[in-house]
Design an enzyme around this catalytic site. Structure first.
Site, PDB file in Angstrom:
ATOM      1  N   LYS A 162       0.830  -1.220   0.000  1.00  0.00           N
ATOM      2  CA  LYS A 162       0.000   0.000   0.000  1.00  0.00           C
ATOM      3  C   LYS A 162       0.859   1.263   0.000  1.00  0.00           C
ATOM      4  CE  LYS A 162      -3.504  -0.491  -0.459  1.00  0.00           C
ATOM      5  NZ  LYS A 162      -4.153  -0.860  -1.755  1.00  0.00           N
ATOM      6  N   GLY A 164       2.540   2.179  -3.023  1.00  0.00           N
ATOM      7  CA  GLY A 164       2.560   2.670  -4.396  1.00  0.00           C
ATOM      8  C   GLY A 164       3.417   1.802  -5.305  1.00  0.00           C
ATOM      9  N   THR A 165       3.653   0.551  -4.891  1.00  0.00           N
ATOM     10  CA  THR A 165       4.525  -0.329  -5.669  1.00  0.00           C
ATOM     11  C   THR A 165       3.939  -0.687  -7.030  1.00  0.00           C
ATOM     12  OG1 THR A 165       3.589  -2.280  -4.562  1.00  0.00           O
ATOM     13  CG2 THR A 165       5.575  -1.315  -3.599  1.00  0.00           C
ATOM     14  N   ARG A 166       2.633  -0.920  -7.081  1.00  0.00           N
ATOM     15  CA  ARG A 166       2.008  -1.257  -8.360  1.00  0.00           C
ATOM     16  C   ARG A 166       2.102  -0.099  -9.336  1.00  0.00           C
ATOM     17  NH1 ARG A 166       1.610  -5.057 -11.576  1.00  0.00           N
ATOM     18  NH2 ARG A 166       1.183  -6.385  -9.773  1.00  0.00           N
ATOM     19  N   LYS A 368      -7.407   0.290  -6.687  1.00  0.00           N
ATOM     20  CA  LYS A 368      -6.482   1.339  -6.271  1.00  0.00           C
ATOM     21  C   LYS A 368      -7.233   2.657  -6.138  1.00  0.00           C
ATOM     22  CE  LYS A 368      -3.256  -1.727  -6.761  1.00  0.00           C
ATOM     23  NZ  LYS A 368      -2.624  -2.378  -5.593  1.00  0.00           N
ATOM     24  N   GLY A 369      -6.847   3.430  -5.136  1.00  0.00           N
ATOM     25  CA  GLY A 369      -7.487   4.727  -4.936  1.00  0.00           C
ATOM     26  C   GLY A 369      -8.841   4.646  -4.257  1.00  0.00           C
ATOM     27  N   ARG A 370      -9.026   3.630  -3.400  1.00  0.00           N
ATOM     28  CA  ARG A 370     -10.301   3.518  -2.678  1.00  0.00           C
ATOM     29  C   ARG A 370     -10.468   4.688  -1.709  1.00  0.00           C
ATOM     30  NH1 ARG A 370      -8.183  -1.781  -1.984  1.00  0.00           N
ATOM     31  NH2 ARG A 370      -9.297  -3.406  -3.131  1.00  0.00           N
ATOM     32  N   THR A 371     -11.707   5.052  -1.450  1.00  0.00           N
ATOM     33  CA  THR A 371     -12.003   6.095  -0.456  1.00  0.00           C
ATOM     34  C   THR A 371     -11.808   5.529   0.945  1.00  0.00           C
ATOM     35  OG1 THR A 371     -13.634   7.091  -1.952  1.00  0.00           O
ATOM     36  CG2 THR A 371     -13.737   7.705   0.387  1.00  0.00           C
ATOM     37  N   HIS A 372     -11.012   6.214   1.751  1.00  0.00           N
ATOM     38  CA  HIS A 372     -10.740   5.732   3.111  1.00  0.00           C
ATOM     39  C   HIS A 372     -11.913   6.039   4.049  1.00  0.00           C
ATOM     40  CE1 HIS A 372      -6.064   5.915   2.528  1.00  0.00           C
ATOM     41  NE2 HIS A 372      -6.666   5.057   1.719  1.00  0.00           N
TER      42      HIS A 372
END
Length: 406
Positions: A162, A164-166, A368-372
Protein backbone atom coordinates in the site's frame (compact mmCIF):
# COMPACT_ATOMS: atom_id res chain seq x y z
CA UNK A 1 -23.06 3.03 -102.42
CA UNK A 2 -25.14 1.02 -99.97
CA UNK A 3 -26.78 3.05 -97.22
CA UNK A 4 -25.17 2.75 -93.81
CA UNK A 5 -26.73 0.30 -91.38
CA UNK A 6 -27.94 1.02 -87.85
CA UNK A 7 -25.52 2.90 -85.60
CA UNK A 8 -23.05 0.56 -83.86
CA UNK A 9 -23.90 -2.41 -86.14
CA UNK A 10 -20.40 -2.54 -87.62
CA UNK A 11 -17.65 -1.99 -84.96
CA UNK A 12 -15.13 -0.86 -87.55
CA UNK A 13 -14.36 2.53 -85.94
CA UNK A 14 -11.17 3.26 -83.97
CA UNK A 15 -13.01 3.76 -80.67
CA UNK A 16 -14.40 0.17 -80.28
CA UNK A 17 -10.96 -1.21 -81.27
CA UNK A 18 -9.22 0.79 -78.52
CA UNK A 19 -11.75 -0.40 -75.98
CA UNK A 20 -11.08 -4.03 -76.90
CA UNK A 21 -7.31 -3.56 -76.47
CA UNK A 22 -7.86 -1.91 -73.08
CA UNK A 23 -9.96 -4.87 -71.89
CA UNK A 24 -7.21 -7.31 -72.92
CA UNK A 25 -4.60 -5.21 -71.10
CA UNK A 26 -6.68 -5.21 -67.90
CA UNK A 27 -7.16 -8.97 -68.12
CA UNK A 28 -3.40 -9.53 -68.53
CA UNK A 29 -2.64 -7.19 -65.61
CA UNK A 30 -5.11 -8.99 -63.32
CA UNK A 31 -3.64 -12.36 -64.31
CA UNK A 32 -0.12 -11.09 -63.57
CA UNK A 33 -1.09 -9.74 -60.14
CA UNK A 34 -2.90 -12.96 -59.26
CA UNK A 35 0.14 -15.02 -60.22
CA UNK A 36 2.42 -12.81 -58.13
CA UNK A 37 0.12 -13.14 -55.10
CA UNK A 38 -0.02 -16.94 -55.40
CA UNK A 39 3.77 -17.09 -55.73
CA UNK A 40 4.18 -14.84 -52.65
CA UNK A 41 1.85 -17.04 -50.56
CA UNK A 42 3.66 -20.21 -51.61
CA UNK A 43 7.04 -18.66 -50.83
CA UNK A 44 5.88 -17.59 -47.36
CA UNK A 45 4.51 -21.07 -46.65
CA UNK A 46 7.76 -22.68 -47.73
CA UNK A 47 9.76 -20.40 -45.44
CA UNK A 48 7.71 -21.07 -42.31
CA UNK A 49 6.53 -24.66 -42.73
CA UNK A 50 8.75 -26.51 -45.16
CA UNK A 51 12.10 -27.97 -44.27
CA UNK A 52 13.35 -29.66 -41.11
CA UNK A 53 12.11 -28.90 -37.62
CA UNK A 54 14.72 -26.94 -35.70
CA UNK A 55 15.74 -27.98 -32.22
CA UNK A 56 18.75 -26.94 -30.09
CA UNK A 57 21.90 -28.51 -31.50
CA UNK A 58 24.57 -30.32 -29.58
CA UNK A 59 28.24 -30.78 -30.19
CA UNK A 60 29.27 -27.56 -28.53
CA UNK A 61 27.09 -25.23 -30.62
CA UNK A 62 25.14 -22.72 -28.60
CA UNK A 63 21.46 -23.61 -28.51
CA UNK A 64 19.35 -21.19 -30.42
CA UNK A 65 22.23 -19.55 -32.27
CA UNK A 66 20.78 -17.36 -35.00
CA UNK A 67 20.30 -19.11 -38.29
CA UNK A 68 21.33 -22.61 -37.19
CA UNK A 69 19.70 -25.70 -35.71
CA UNK A 70 19.77 -29.51 -35.66
CA UNK A 71 17.70 -31.70 -37.94
CA UNK A 72 14.86 -33.29 -35.97
CA UNK A 73 14.41 -36.99 -36.53
CA UNK A 74 17.63 -37.29 -38.54
CA UNK A 75 21.40 -37.06 -38.22
CA UNK A 76 22.66 -34.33 -35.89
CA UNK A 77 23.97 -32.16 -38.69
CA UNK A 78 23.43 -28.43 -38.96
CA UNK A 79 20.89 -26.82 -41.23
CA UNK A 80 21.31 -23.21 -42.24
CA UNK A 81 18.11 -21.19 -42.21
CA UNK A 82 17.32 -17.67 -43.39
CA UNK A 83 17.15 -15.44 -40.31
CA UNK A 84 13.49 -14.48 -40.78
CA UNK A 85 12.38 -18.08 -41.28
CA UNK A 86 14.40 -19.20 -38.25
CA UNK A 87 12.72 -16.63 -35.99
CA UNK A 88 9.25 -17.52 -37.22
CA UNK A 89 10.01 -21.21 -36.68
CA UNK A 90 11.15 -20.51 -33.15
CA UNK A 91 7.88 -18.74 -32.44
CA UNK A 92 5.92 -21.72 -33.72
CA UNK A 93 7.90 -24.14 -31.54
CA UNK A 94 7.95 -21.91 -28.41
CA UNK A 95 5.56 -23.39 -25.81
CA UNK A 96 3.46 -20.65 -24.22
CA UNK A 97 2.89 -20.97 -20.48
CA UNK A 98 -0.70 -21.18 -19.38
CA UNK A 99 -1.45 -19.39 -16.17
CA UNK A 100 -4.40 -19.61 -13.82
CA UNK A 101 -5.64 -16.25 -12.53
CA UNK A 102 -4.71 -15.72 -8.88
CA UNK A 103 -7.42 -16.48 -6.35
CA UNK A 104 -8.25 -13.57 -4.01
CA UNK A 105 -6.44 -13.73 -0.67
CA UNK A 106 -8.30 -12.93 2.55
CA UNK A 107 -5.54 -10.56 3.69
CA UNK A 108 -5.93 -8.48 0.55
CA UNK A 109 -2.43 -9.15 -0.80
CA UNK A 110 -1.93 -9.89 -4.46
CA UNK A 111 -1.59 -13.62 -5.02
CA UNK A 112 0.89 -15.08 -7.46
CA UNK A 113 -0.32 -16.62 -10.70
CA UNK A 114 -0.20 -20.41 -10.83
CA UNK A 115 1.25 -22.32 -13.75
CA UNK A 116 -0.92 -24.88 -15.47
CA UNK A 117 0.57 -27.94 -17.18
CA UNK A 118 0.84 -27.63 -20.99
CA UNK A 119 -2.28 -28.59 -22.86
CA UNK A 120 -5.70 -27.22 -23.64
CA UNK A 121 -7.04 -24.61 -21.28
CA UNK A 122 -10.04 -25.60 -19.26
CA UNK A 123 -9.10 -29.26 -19.02
CA UNK A 124 -10.14 -32.05 -21.41
CA UNK A 125 -12.43 -30.92 -24.15
CA UNK A 126 -11.03 -27.43 -24.60
CA UNK A 127 -11.47 -24.09 -22.99
CA UNK A 128 -14.52 -22.77 -21.27
CA UNK A 129 -15.69 -20.22 -18.77
CA UNK A 130 -13.16 -19.67 -16.05
CA UNK A 131 -10.43 -21.46 -17.96
CA UNK A 132 -6.82 -20.42 -17.82
CA UNK A 133 -5.42 -17.86 -20.21
CA UNK A 134 -2.46 -18.32 -22.50
CA UNK A 135 0.24 -15.82 -21.71
CA UNK A 136 2.18 -14.94 -24.84
CA UNK A 137 5.86 -14.31 -24.40
CA UNK A 138 5.78 -10.71 -23.17
CA UNK A 139 7.48 -7.90 -24.97
CA UNK A 140 7.81 -5.88 -28.08
CA UNK A 141 7.98 -7.07 -31.68
CA UNK A 142 11.76 -7.29 -31.32
CA UNK A 143 11.33 -9.86 -28.55
CA UNK A 144 8.80 -11.83 -30.58
CA UNK A 145 11.21 -11.97 -33.53
CA UNK A 146 14.20 -13.00 -31.43
CA UNK A 147 14.82 -15.62 -28.81
CA UNK A 148 15.90 -13.47 -25.89
CA UNK A 149 16.71 -15.24 -22.64
CA UNK A 150 15.40 -15.44 -19.10
CA UNK A 151 17.47 -14.02 -16.26
CA UNK A 152 17.13 -13.70 -12.53
CA UNK A 153 16.07 -10.13 -11.68
CA UNK A 154 18.75 -7.46 -11.44
CA UNK A 155 16.35 -5.18 -9.54
CA UNK A 156 13.45 -5.90 -7.17
CA UNK A 157 10.76 -3.64 -5.71
CA UNK A 158 10.71 -5.10 -2.20
CA UNK A 159 8.13 -2.88 -0.51
CA UNK A 160 6.02 -1.62 0.94
CA UNK A 161 2.45 -2.85 0.77
CA UNK A 162 0.00 0.00 0.00
CA UNK A 163 2.94 2.31 -0.63
CA UNK A 164 2.56 2.67 -4.40
CA UNK A 165 4.53 -0.33 -5.67
CA UNK A 166 2.01 -1.26 -8.36
CA UNK A 167 1.98 2.28 -9.73
CA UNK A 168 5.79 2.38 -9.82
CA UNK A 169 6.01 -0.94 -11.65
CA UNK A 170 3.40 0.08 -14.23
CA UNK A 171 5.19 3.38 -14.82
CA UNK A 172 8.57 1.64 -15.19
CA UNK A 173 7.23 -0.85 -17.72
CA UNK A 174 6.81 2.01 -20.18
CA UNK A 175 10.62 2.11 -20.43
CA UNK A 176 11.84 -0.02 -23.38
CA UNK A 177 14.79 -1.34 -21.37
CA UNK A 178 12.70 -2.63 -18.45
CA UNK A 179 11.09 -6.06 -18.51
CA UNK A 180 9.04 -6.99 -15.46
CA UNK A 181 6.79 -9.77 -14.20
CA UNK A 182 3.19 -8.57 -13.91
CA UNK A 183 2.03 -10.72 -10.99
CA UNK A 184 3.90 -10.85 -7.69
CA UNK A 185 6.12 -13.98 -7.63
CA UNK A 186 6.38 -14.17 -3.79
CA UNK A 187 9.46 -16.34 -4.25
CA UNK A 188 11.60 -15.15 -1.34
CA UNK A 189 8.77 -15.34 1.19
CA UNK A 190 6.42 -18.16 0.13
CA UNK A 191 7.99 -20.25 -2.64
CA UNK A 192 11.71 -20.32 -1.86
CA UNK A 193 11.71 -24.12 -1.66
CA UNK A 194 10.87 -24.29 -5.40
CA UNK A 195 14.38 -23.16 -6.27
CA UNK A 196 16.00 -20.49 -8.42
CA UNK A 197 15.35 -22.36 -11.67
CA UNK A 198 11.59 -22.14 -11.00
CA UNK A 199 11.97 -18.46 -10.11
CA UNK A 200 13.96 -17.70 -13.27
CA UNK A 201 11.33 -19.36 -15.41
CA UNK A 202 8.75 -16.86 -14.15
CA UNK A 203 10.78 -13.99 -15.59
CA UNK A 204 10.09 -12.49 -19.01
CA UNK A 205 12.56 -12.95 -21.84
CA UNK A 206 14.96 -10.05 -22.26
CA UNK A 207 17.36 -8.84 -24.91
CA UNK A 208 20.87 -7.57 -24.30
CA UNK A 209 20.83 -4.27 -22.41
CA UNK A 210 17.39 -4.82 -20.83
CA UNK A 211 16.79 -5.12 -17.08
CA UNK A 212 14.68 -7.89 -15.53
CA UNK A 213 12.54 -6.78 -12.58
CA UNK A 214 9.85 -8.02 -10.22
CA UNK A 215 7.93 -6.57 -7.30
CA UNK A 216 6.69 -8.27 -4.15
CA UNK A 217 6.02 -5.74 -1.34
CA UNK A 218 5.95 -8.34 1.43
CA UNK A 219 9.69 -8.98 1.00
CA UNK A 220 10.49 -5.84 3.00
CA UNK A 221 8.89 -7.26 6.16
CA UNK A 222 10.02 -10.88 5.66
CA UNK A 223 12.97 -11.70 7.96
CA UNK A 224 14.45 -14.33 5.62
CA UNK A 225 14.20 -12.26 2.41
CA UNK A 226 17.42 -10.17 2.75
CA UNK A 227 19.68 -13.21 3.17
CA UNK A 228 17.91 -15.12 0.41
CA UNK A 229 18.16 -12.28 -2.13
CA UNK A 230 21.80 -11.72 -1.18
CA UNK A 231 22.49 -15.42 -1.74
CA UNK A 232 20.99 -15.08 -5.24
CA UNK A 233 23.09 -12.00 -6.04
CA UNK A 234 24.80 -9.47 -3.80
CA UNK A 235 24.53 -6.95 -6.66
CA UNK A 236 20.72 -6.93 -6.76
CA UNK A 237 19.34 -3.39 -6.69
CA UNK A 238 16.50 -2.91 -4.22
CA UNK A 239 13.69 -0.35 -4.45
CA UNK A 240 11.43 0.50 -1.52
CA UNK A 241 8.34 2.68 -2.01
CA UNK A 242 7.43 4.21 1.36
CA UNK A 243 4.47 6.30 2.44
CA UNK A 244 3.30 8.09 5.58
CA UNK A 245 2.86 5.06 7.89
CA UNK A 246 -0.43 6.36 9.33
CA UNK A 247 -1.98 6.85 5.88
CA UNK A 248 -0.50 3.53 4.79
CA UNK A 249 -2.11 1.71 7.77
CA UNK A 250 -5.52 3.22 7.00
CA UNK A 251 -5.15 2.24 3.33
CA UNK A 252 -4.18 -1.28 4.37
CA UNK A 253 -7.27 -1.51 6.59
CA UNK A 254 -9.46 -0.13 3.77
CA UNK A 255 -8.30 -2.86 1.41
CA UNK A 256 -9.03 -5.59 3.94
CA UNK A 257 -12.42 -4.02 4.76
CA UNK A 258 -13.42 -4.15 1.08
CA UNK A 259 -12.91 -7.92 1.14
CA UNK A 260 -14.12 -8.63 4.68
CA UNK A 261 -16.80 -6.11 5.70
CA UNK A 262 -17.32 -7.86 9.05
CA UNK A 263 -13.87 -7.05 10.50
CA UNK A 264 -13.63 -4.87 13.66
CA UNK A 265 -13.20 -1.11 13.39
CA UNK A 266 -9.81 0.44 12.69
CA UNK A 267 -9.80 2.01 16.17
CA UNK A 268 -10.36 -1.29 17.98
CA UNK A 269 -7.61 -3.02 15.98
CA UNK A 270 -5.10 -0.21 16.55
CA UNK A 271 -4.98 -0.41 20.37
CA UNK A 272 -4.25 -3.23 22.74
CA UNK A 273 -5.85 -1.04 25.39
CA UNK A 274 -7.73 2.08 24.25
CA UNK A 275 -7.67 3.59 27.76
CA UNK A 276 -3.87 3.43 28.14
CA UNK A 277 -3.32 4.18 24.45
CA UNK A 278 -1.02 1.16 23.99
CA UNK A 279 -0.61 0.49 20.25
CA UNK A 280 -0.93 -3.11 19.07
CA UNK A 281 2.25 -3.60 17.03
CA UNK A 282 1.34 -7.22 16.32
CA UNK A 283 -1.32 -6.01 13.86
CA UNK A 284 0.33 -6.13 10.44
CA UNK A 285 -1.19 -2.83 9.34
CA UNK A 286 0.72 -1.12 12.16
CA UNK A 287 3.86 -3.28 12.06
CA UNK A 288 4.63 -2.70 8.37
CA UNK A 289 4.95 1.06 8.97
CA UNK A 290 7.86 0.69 11.43
CA UNK A 291 10.23 1.11 8.50
CA UNK A 292 13.42 1.62 10.52
CA UNK A 293 13.02 -1.74 12.25
CA UNK A 294 12.64 -3.63 8.97
CA UNK A 295 15.44 -1.70 7.25
CA UNK A 296 17.93 -2.82 9.91
CA UNK A 297 17.58 -6.44 8.72
CA UNK A 298 18.32 -5.44 5.12
CA UNK A 299 21.42 -3.43 6.04
CA UNK A 300 23.02 -6.60 7.42
CA UNK A 301 23.14 -7.91 3.83
CA UNK A 302 23.07 -4.86 1.52
CA UNK A 303 24.77 -1.45 1.66
CA UNK A 304 22.42 1.55 1.85
CA UNK A 305 23.72 2.74 -1.52
CA UNK A 306 22.27 -0.34 -3.16
CA UNK A 307 18.77 0.60 -2.02
CA UNK A 308 16.56 3.38 -3.39
CA UNK A 309 13.73 4.80 -1.28
CA UNK A 310 10.88 6.21 -3.35
CA UNK A 311 8.36 8.59 -1.80
CA UNK A 312 4.82 7.33 -2.32
CA UNK A 313 3.55 10.89 -1.87
CA UNK A 314 5.90 12.34 -4.52
CA UNK A 315 5.03 9.45 -6.84
CA UNK A 316 1.56 11.05 -6.90
CA UNK A 317 2.49 14.75 -6.87
CA UNK A 318 5.55 14.48 -9.16
CA UNK A 319 5.65 11.07 -10.87
CA UNK A 320 8.16 12.13 -13.52
CA UNK A 321 10.55 13.42 -10.85
CA UNK A 322 10.48 10.20 -8.86
CA UNK A 323 10.75 8.11 -12.04
CA UNK A 324 13.80 10.15 -12.98
CA UNK A 325 15.49 9.11 -9.73
CA UNK A 326 14.53 5.47 -10.31
CA UNK A 327 15.86 5.49 -13.88
CA UNK A 328 19.16 6.99 -12.68
CA UNK A 329 19.41 4.37 -9.93
CA UNK A 330 18.87 1.55 -12.44
CA UNK A 331 21.40 3.04 -14.86
CA UNK A 332 18.74 3.73 -17.49
CA UNK A 333 18.40 6.64 -19.86
CA UNK A 334 15.74 9.09 -18.68
CA UNK A 335 12.99 8.24 -21.15
CA UNK A 336 9.93 8.41 -18.85
CA UNK A 337 9.12 12.11 -18.39
CA UNK A 338 6.19 14.47 -17.76
CA UNK A 339 4.82 13.81 -21.24
CA UNK A 340 3.91 10.25 -20.19
CA UNK A 341 1.46 11.27 -17.43
CA UNK A 342 -1.83 13.03 -16.85
CA UNK A 343 -3.63 13.55 -13.55
CA UNK A 344 -6.93 11.73 -13.09
CA UNK A 345 -9.08 13.93 -10.84
CA UNK A 346 -11.60 11.16 -10.21
CA UNK A 347 -9.03 8.70 -8.86
CA UNK A 348 -6.79 11.37 -7.37
CA UNK A 349 -3.50 10.11 -8.81
CA UNK A 350 -1.53 10.23 -12.06
CA UNK A 351 -2.23 7.86 -14.94
CA UNK A 352 -0.28 6.90 -18.04
CA UNK A 353 -1.18 8.51 -21.34
CA UNK A 354 0.00 5.34 -23.06
CA UNK A 355 0.56 2.07 -21.22
CA UNK A 356 3.06 -0.61 -22.25
CA UNK A 357 1.96 -2.26 -25.48
CA UNK A 358 -1.03 0.07 -25.91
CA UNK A 359 -1.84 3.40 -27.48
CA UNK A 360 -4.63 4.14 -24.99
CA UNK A 361 -4.51 5.94 -21.62
CA UNK A 362 -4.19 3.63 -18.64
CA UNK A 363 -5.07 4.04 -14.96
CA UNK A 364 -4.67 1.49 -12.21
CA UNK A 365 -7.72 -0.66 -11.51
CA UNK A 366 -10.67 0.00 -9.24
CA UNK A 367 -8.85 -1.66 -6.33
CA UNK A 368 -6.48 1.34 -6.27
CA UNK A 369 -7.49 4.73 -4.94
CA UNK A 370 -10.30 3.52 -2.68
CA UNK A 371 -12.00 6.09 -0.46
CA UNK A 372 -10.74 5.73 3.11
CA UNK A 373 -13.21 5.45 5.99
CA UNK A 374 -13.41 8.33 8.48
CA UNK A 375 -11.02 7.67 11.37
CA UNK A 376 -11.26 9.28 14.82
CA UNK A 377 -8.83 12.23 14.92
CA UNK A 378 -7.59 11.23 18.37
CA UNK A 379 -6.63 7.80 17.03
CA UNK A 380 -4.74 9.41 14.17
CA UNK A 381 -2.94 11.76 16.59
CA UNK A 382 -1.84 8.89 18.83
CA UNK A 383 -0.62 6.92 15.84
CA UNK A 384 1.46 9.89 14.70
CA UNK A 385 3.04 10.13 18.13
CA UNK A 386 3.78 6.41 18.05
CA UNK A 387 5.46 6.50 14.63
CA UNK A 388 7.41 9.77 15.13
CA UNK A 389 10.61 8.29 16.71
CA UNK A 390 10.68 5.46 14.17
CA UNK A 391 10.23 7.95 11.32
CA UNK A 392 13.10 10.12 12.56
CA UNK A 393 15.38 7.11 12.76
CA UNK A 394 14.33 6.07 9.26
CA UNK A 395 15.17 9.57 7.97
CA UNK A 396 18.64 9.27 9.50
CA UNK A 397 19.24 5.79 8.09
CA UNK A 398 18.22 6.75 4.54
CA UNK A 399 19.46 10.33 4.51
CA UNK A 400 16.01 11.49 3.35
CA UNK A 401 13.34 13.50 5.17
CA UNK A 402 9.99 12.32 3.87
CA UNK A 403 8.09 15.03 5.76
CA UNK A 404 5.59 12.80 7.51
CA UNK A 405 5.98 14.65 10.83
CA UNK A 406 5.78 18.25 9.63
Amino acid sequence: MAPPGPAGAHPTSAEPLSRSIFRKFLLMLCSLLTSLYVFYCLAERCQTLAGPVVRPSGGGDKAGAPGRGALAGGPRELAVWPAAAHRKRLLQLQPWRRLRPPAPRPDGEEAAWEEEPPGLAGGPGGSGAGSSVAEAPPGTLALLLDEGSKHLPQAIIIGVKKGGTRALLEFLRVHPDVRAVGAEPHFFDRSYDKGLAWYRDLMPRTLEGQITMEKTPSYFVTREAPARISAMSKDTKLIVVVRDPVTRAISDYTQTLSKRPDIPTFESLTFKNRTTGLIDTSWSAIQIGIYAKHLEHWLHHFPIGQMLFVSGERLISDPAGELGRVQDFLGLKRIITDKHFYFNKTKGFPCLKKAEGSSKPHCLGKTKGRTHPEIDREVVRRLREFYRPFNLKFYQMTGQDFGWDG
